[in-house]
Enzyme design. Structure first.
Site, PDB file in Angstrom:
ATOM      1  N   HIS A  28     -16.278  -4.237   4.352  1.00  0.00           N
ATOM      2  CA  HIS A  28     -14.865  -4.048   4.690  1.00  0.00           C
ATOM      3  C   HIS A  28     -14.267  -2.736   4.199  1.00  0.00           C
ATOM      4  CE1 HIS A  28     -14.235  -5.249   0.530  1.00  0.00           C
ATOM      5  NE2 HIS A  28     -13.046  -4.701   0.627  1.00  0.00           N
TER       6      HIS A  28
HETATM    7  C1  UD1 Z   1      -7.892  -5.146   0.469  1.00  0.00           C
HETATM    8  C2  UD1 Z   1      -7.953  -4.300  -0.787  1.00  0.00           C
HETATM    9  C3  UD1 Z   1      -9.407  -4.179  -1.254  1.00  0.00           C
HETATM   10  C4  UD1 Z   1     -10.071  -5.535  -1.358  1.00  0.00           C
HETATM   11  C5  UD1 Z   1      -9.930  -6.252  -0.026  1.00  0.00           C
HETATM   12  C6  UD1 Z   1     -10.572  -7.629  -0.021  1.00  0.00           C
HETATM   13  C7  UD1 Z   1      -6.285  -2.493  -1.061  1.00  0.00           C
HETATM   14  C8  UD1 Z   1      -6.088  -1.044  -0.987  1.00  0.00           C
HETATM   15  N1  UD1 Z   1      -7.444  -2.949  -0.563  1.00  0.00           N
HETATM   16  O1  UD1 Z   1      -8.556  -4.436   1.512  1.00  0.00           O
HETATM   17  O2  UD1 Z   1      -9.423  -3.552  -2.516  1.00  0.00           O
HETATM   18  O3  UD1 Z   1     -11.436  -5.373  -1.686  1.00  0.00           O
HETATM   19  O4  UD1 Z   1      -8.535  -6.384   0.263  1.00  0.00           O
HETATM   20  O5  UD1 Z   1     -10.428  -8.240   1.213  1.00  0.00           O
HETATM   21  O6  UD1 Z   1      -5.426  -3.193  -1.560  1.00  0.00           O
HETATM   22  N2  UD1 Z   1      -5.868  -8.770   7.489  1.00  0.00           N
HETATM   23  C9  UD1 Z   1      -5.814  -9.954   8.175  1.00  0.00           C
HETATM   24  N3  UD1 Z   1      -5.543 -11.079   7.465  1.00  0.00           N
HETATM   25  C10 UD1 Z   1      -5.326 -11.065   6.137  1.00  0.00           C
HETATM   26  C11 UD1 Z   1      -5.385  -9.839   5.459  1.00  0.00           C
HETATM   27  C12 UD1 Z   1      -5.668  -8.703   6.146  1.00  0.00           C
HETATM   28  O7  UD1 Z   1      -5.994 -10.007   9.375  1.00  0.00           O
HETATM   29  O8  UD1 Z   1      -5.051 -12.129   5.546  1.00  0.00           O
HETATM   30  C13 UD1 Z   1      -6.120  -7.533   8.223  1.00  0.00           C
HETATM   31  C14 UD1 Z   1      -4.913  -6.605   8.138  1.00  0.00           C
HETATM   32  O9  UD1 Z   1      -4.032  -6.833   9.163  1.00  0.00           O
HETATM   33  C15 UD1 Z   1      -5.529  -5.240   8.186  1.00  0.00           C
HETATM   34  C16 UD1 Z   1      -6.897  -5.461   7.596  1.00  0.00           C
HETATM   35  O10 UD1 Z   1      -7.181  -6.845   7.608  1.00  0.00           O
HETATM   36  O11 UD1 Z   1      -5.644  -4.799   9.508  1.00  0.00           O
HETATM   37  C17 UD1 Z   1      -7.004  -4.894   6.213  1.00  0.00           C
HETATM   38  O12 UD1 Z   1      -6.118  -5.557   5.280  1.00  0.00           O
HETATM   39  P1  UD1 Z   1      -5.586  -4.761   4.001  1.00  0.00           P
HETATM   40  O13 UD1 Z   1      -4.777  -5.663   3.155  1.00  0.00           O
HETATM   41  O14 UD1 Z   1      -4.993  -3.493   4.455  1.00  0.00           O
HETATM   42  O15 UD1 Z   1      -6.837  -4.290   3.200  1.00  0.00           O
HETATM   43  P2  UD1 Z   1      -8.310  -4.852   3.032  1.00  0.00           P
HETATM   44  O16 UD1 Z   1      -9.217  -4.017   3.862  1.00  0.00           O
HETATM   45  O17 UD1 Z   1      -8.381  -6.334   3.191  1.00  0.00           O
END
Ligand code: UD1
Length: 386
Positions: A221
């Site tokens: 991820h």
């Molecule tokens: C975040 C953390 C990372 C951690 C990871 C675990 C930061 C900078 N990054 O990254 O350190 O290792 O979480 O998962 O804080 N999304 C969903 N559903 C959710 C959550 C996210 O669909 O419940 C989607 C979001 O819309 C986005 C993507 O996943 O498009 C990324 O989510 P985001 O919270 O930006 O960061 P992660 O890549 O999950």
């Protein structure tokens, strides 16, 4: 946002994203039982919000429903961080906490630390001092800044203390306590869901025969691996090569799933031996990792969990902020070098791979140590002249 109560002197415990939950669960319980510790209050920023990325973990880990949910959701780094800050500030004003505890390195960690110190509320950072020395990682920026402004820094390994001292953090702020992630792992391991159940629930009917023989588990991820179409295509083609040697089970993170679709890469994943799943619960992931021949990952926490489980881990990154998993544990850094990855897999299929040893204080008692240090520290503070 409604604030349910106003217990003066509470300890606000912040969680935001999936890897925070397994660290906070044992700590929250330990603080509730720690004599002399102000009552803990659970604050969820809502950075992760899907049932499968958030709610399910509260159930699996036996964590209470958060007292407060800031419901920030997804956005750019700037907007997400700012939104957490805006919504957390009134919580500080309402609770006047004795201290705020943040864990790990996600945007919520930095945002809540920043709000707290500017309100003169002390911050305790759990999992302090880890460094990848790669400032292109958003998590590295969150780690460095959070550590600089925290009052109390709890570390999981000795390297972390060295990093903090090198950055000028006074030694009296640092406590080596071990690894909360492993507290959760040891507590819940015997409830791990068997891989065949997980695969069947994921719609893979060939499940039971698959898990009779060795298999690999994949998680992916990191923005550096999944946000660039060329890089993601390269990694997917490596996974196809891996699957010719070993069946691959892959719970796909929402960020990665969205990018595979956006970049039109689904056809690259043609192998009939790659079994994709939605993001899994904690007990399902434990079951998959525990039974795997090896795990390929770019996660931070999984490098630690595989070391605790004695399962070889191939980290698809050029660096790691958790060097002890390489020097003592089962981890091997392989980057995205196809030949190195395939050679490492061949070696471990032939010889079982790296087994390693479990690092000091990864023993299931980190939460108790933190609870004891924290309450002592709070007591000492109140005795200081103002
Ligand atoms: C975040 C953390 C990372 C951690 C990871 C675990 C930061 C900078 N990054 O990254 O350190 O290792 O979480 O998962 O804080 N999304 C969903 N559903 C959710 C959550 C996210 O669909 O419940 C989607 C979001 O819309 C986005 C993507 O996943 O498009 C990324 O989510 P985001 O919270 O930006 O960061 P992660 O890549 O999950």
């Amino acid at each position: 946002m409604t604030i349910a109560r106003d217990p003066l002197g509470a300890v606000l415990c912040v969680v935001g994203a999936r890897p925070n939950f397994m660290k906070m669960a044992p700590l929250f319980r330990a603080l509730q039982m720690q004599p002399g510790c102000p009552p803990p209050v659970l604050v969820h920023t809502g950075q992760h919000y899907d049932a499968e990325m958030s709610e399910r973990f509260f159930e699996d880990l036996g964590m209470p429903v958060p007292d407060i949910n800031l419901e920030v959701g997804s956005a750019s780094h700037a907007v997400q961080t700012a939104e957490v800050m805006k919504r957390f500030e009134p919580v500080i004003d309402a609770y006047h906490p004795a201290c705020v505890i943040v864990v790990g390195d996600v945007n919520s960690t930095l945002a809540c630390s920043l709000v707290s110190v500017k309100k003169s509320v002390p911050v305790a950072h759990v999992e302090a001092g880890l460094r990848s020395f790669d400032r292109t990682m958003p998590e590295e920026i969150n780690r460095v800044l959070t550590d600089q402004i925290s009052d109390l820094l709890f570390t999981t390994e000795k390297d972390a203390e060295r990093n903090l001292l090198h950055e000028g953090v006074p030694s009296e702020r640092i406590r080596f306590v071990g690894n909360l992630m492993i507290d959760s792992l040891l507590e819940h391991l015997d409830r791990a869901v068997p891989p065949e159940t997980t695969l069947r629930q994921g719609g893979h009917d060939q499940a039971s025969s698959l898990t009779q023989s060795p298999f690999a588990v994949v998680t992916l991820h990191r923005p550096s691996n999944v946000d660039d179409p060329g890089k993601l295509r390269h990694i997917l083609s490596i996974l196809t090569d891996v699957s010719e040697r070993l069946p691959v089970i892959w719970p796909v993170h929402p960020r990665t799933r969205a990018n595979i679709d956006k970049f039109g890469l689904a056809p690259v994943l043609q192998s009939s031996r790659i079994f994709t799943l939605p993001p899994q619960g904690y007990l399902e992931m434990l079951g998959l990792m525990k039974s795997a021949l090896c795990v390929l990952t770019d996660s931070g926490g999984i490098q630690e969990e595989t070391t605790a489980l004695g399962v070889p881990c191939l980290t698809l990154r050029e660096n790691t902020e958790r060097p002890i998993t390489v020097t003592q544990g089962t981890n091997t850094r392989v980057g995205t070098d196809r030949n190195l990855i395939l050679r490492t897999i061949d070696e471990l299929m032939a010889g079982g791979g790296k087994r390693g040893q479990v690092p000091e204080f990864w023993d299931g008692n980190a939460a108790k140590r933190i609870g004891a240090h924290l309450s002592q520290w709070l007591r000492d503070r109140t005795r200081l002249p103002v």
